[in-house]
Design an enzyme around this catalytic site. Structure first.
Site, PDB file in Angstrom:
ATOM      1  N   ASP A  22       0.831  -1.202   0.000  1.00 57.47           N
ATOM      2  CA  ASP A  22       0.000   0.000   0.000  1.00 57.47           C
ATOM      3  C   ASP A  22       0.872   1.261   0.000  1.00 57.47           C
ATOM      4  O   ASP A  22       1.980   1.247   0.524  1.00 57.47           O
ATOM      5  CB  ASP A  22      -0.924  -0.023   1.228  1.00 57.47           C
ATOM      6  CG  ASP A  22      -2.121   0.897   1.065  1.00 57.47           C
ATOM      7  OD1 ASP A  22      -2.339   1.423  -0.043  1.00 57.47           O
ATOM      8  OD2 ASP A  22      -2.841   1.099   2.065  1.00 57.47           O
ATOM      9  N   HIS A  39       2.603   3.444  -9.020  1.00 61.43           N
ATOM     10  CA  HIS A  39       2.357   2.025  -9.307  1.00 61.43           C
ATOM     11  C   HIS A  39       3.558   1.414 -10.049  1.00 61.43           C
ATOM     12  O   HIS A  39       3.933   0.268  -9.800  1.00 61.43           O
ATOM     13  CB  HIS A  39       1.083   1.860 -10.138  1.00 61.43           C
ATOM     14  CG  HIS A  39      -0.162   2.268  -9.399  1.00 61.43           C
ATOM     15  ND1 HIS A  39      -0.416   1.873  -8.107  1.00 61.43           N
ATOM     16  CD2 HIS A  39      -1.229   3.034  -9.762  1.00 61.43           C
ATOM     17  CE1 HIS A  39      -1.580   2.376  -7.706  1.00 61.43           C
ATOM     18  NE2 HIS A  39      -2.090   3.087  -8.689  1.00 61.43           N
ATOM     19  N   LEU A 133      10.842 -21.137  -4.248  1.00 60.57           N
ATOM     20  CA  LEU A 133      10.016 -20.080  -3.648  1.00 60.57           C
ATOM     21  C   LEU A 133       8.701 -20.051  -4.419  1.00 60.57           C
ATOM     22  O   LEU A 133       8.715 -20.105  -5.645  1.00 60.57           O
ATOM     23  CB  LEU A 133      10.731 -18.724  -3.798  1.00 60.57           C
ATOM     24  CG  LEU A 133       9.879 -17.462  -3.549  1.00 60.57           C
ATOM     25  CD1 LEU A 133       9.478 -17.347  -2.084  1.00 60.57           C
ATOM     26  CD2 LEU A 133      10.638 -16.201  -3.977  1.00 60.57           C
TER      27      LEU A 133
END
Ligand code: IPE
Ligand code: IPE
Ligand code: MG
Length: 244
Positions: A22, A39, A133
């Site tokens: 965020d 972004h 991962l």
């Protein structure tokens, strides 16, 4: 024995870290830039964090990229986010395959553009054999609707006579969620100073340690991740037991 010495810290490293990314908009605003720039820089942080998790031996990382509520944003911003998603998947997929990273997407992808759905399916298929991962990306994700969908799936099995109502337990539920096969997060980190979950992994985070950092997502670095992991190690995980 004093209070401090009775505290039992979380000694084992977190297996699964979940991140609520965020603060992209605020990052851009502080610089007098359009939200898109935030972004864009946020996508760079994703790269950094994925690489850092791999290097630190974290097995699972879940990233909240787009919530089912984010459709309420202006269409131009939604388009920008979808454009960046396309770019990110196209740019990263070969490297992820090479580095042994498995990619999974959670959330309702049917509302995404068909070409994006194709990209996601392809990335999942190409990395399905990897296990070093697992990077799980939450897209058009909302925890409540994930739980409702799970209940619906189980109800259908019960209605079809495949499952007895009394046989429905937590494991049945876990298997019916989008996150099936992924262990619950040990640590949930939210950036930008907001202290809420915003409909993210509500079932799965039942016993997660929560860390809220004021750092805005585009500024989130490997050092921030390491700091959060150190804080996690100082926490005492009790699971309902007594301390010490
Ligand atoms: C996070 O940054 C990105 C998404 C939710 C898609 P925001 O866009 O929410 O940034 P702020 O909260 O407005 O700063
Ligand atoms: C949560 O961030 C969703 C993502 C990080 C993708 P938001 O910025 O959308 O959350 P709220 O609206 O502040 O709760
Ligand atoms: Mg926000």
């Amino acid at each position: 024995m004093d209070a401090a010495s009775s505290i039992r810290p979380a000694l084992t490293p977190p297996v699964h870290i979940a991140l609520i990314m965020d603060g992209n908009g605020r990052w851009a605003k502080r610089r007098g830039l359009p939200r898109f720039a935030g972004h864009q820089q946020g996508a760079e942080s994703v790269r950094t964090v994925v690489r850092s998790c791999r290097e630190l031996g974290i097995r699972f990382v879940t990233l909240y990229a787009f919530s089912s509520e984010n459709w309420k944003r202006p269409a131009s911003e939604v388009d920008d986010l979808m454009g960046l998603l396309r770019l990110y998947v196209r740019r990263e997929r070969d490297e992820l395959v090479r580095e042994g990273v498995r990619v999974r997407f959670i959330g309702d992808r049917t509302r995404l553009a068909p070409d994006i759905q194709g990209l996601l399916d392809e990335a999942e298929q190409r990395t399905a054999g990897n296990s070093l991962l697992t990077v799980c990306i939450a897209l058009n994700y909302g925890s409540r609707s994930e739980i409702v969908d799970a209940a619906r799936r189980i109800a259908r099995q019960v209605a079809a006579g495949l499952l007895a109502p009394d046989a429905v337990d937590e494991a049945t539920f876990q298997e019916a969620l989008d996150t099936r096969g992924i262990p619950d997060p040990d640590l949930v980190i939210r950036t930008s100073g907001e202290q809420r979950l915003s409909n993210f992994l509500l079932w799965q985070s039942a016993y997660a340690e929560l860390i809220f950092t004021p750092t805005l997502w585009p500024d989130f670095s490997r050092a921030d991740l390491e700091q959060a992991i150190s804080e996690y190690h100082r926490r005492e995980r009790r699971y309902g037991t007594t301390s010490g």
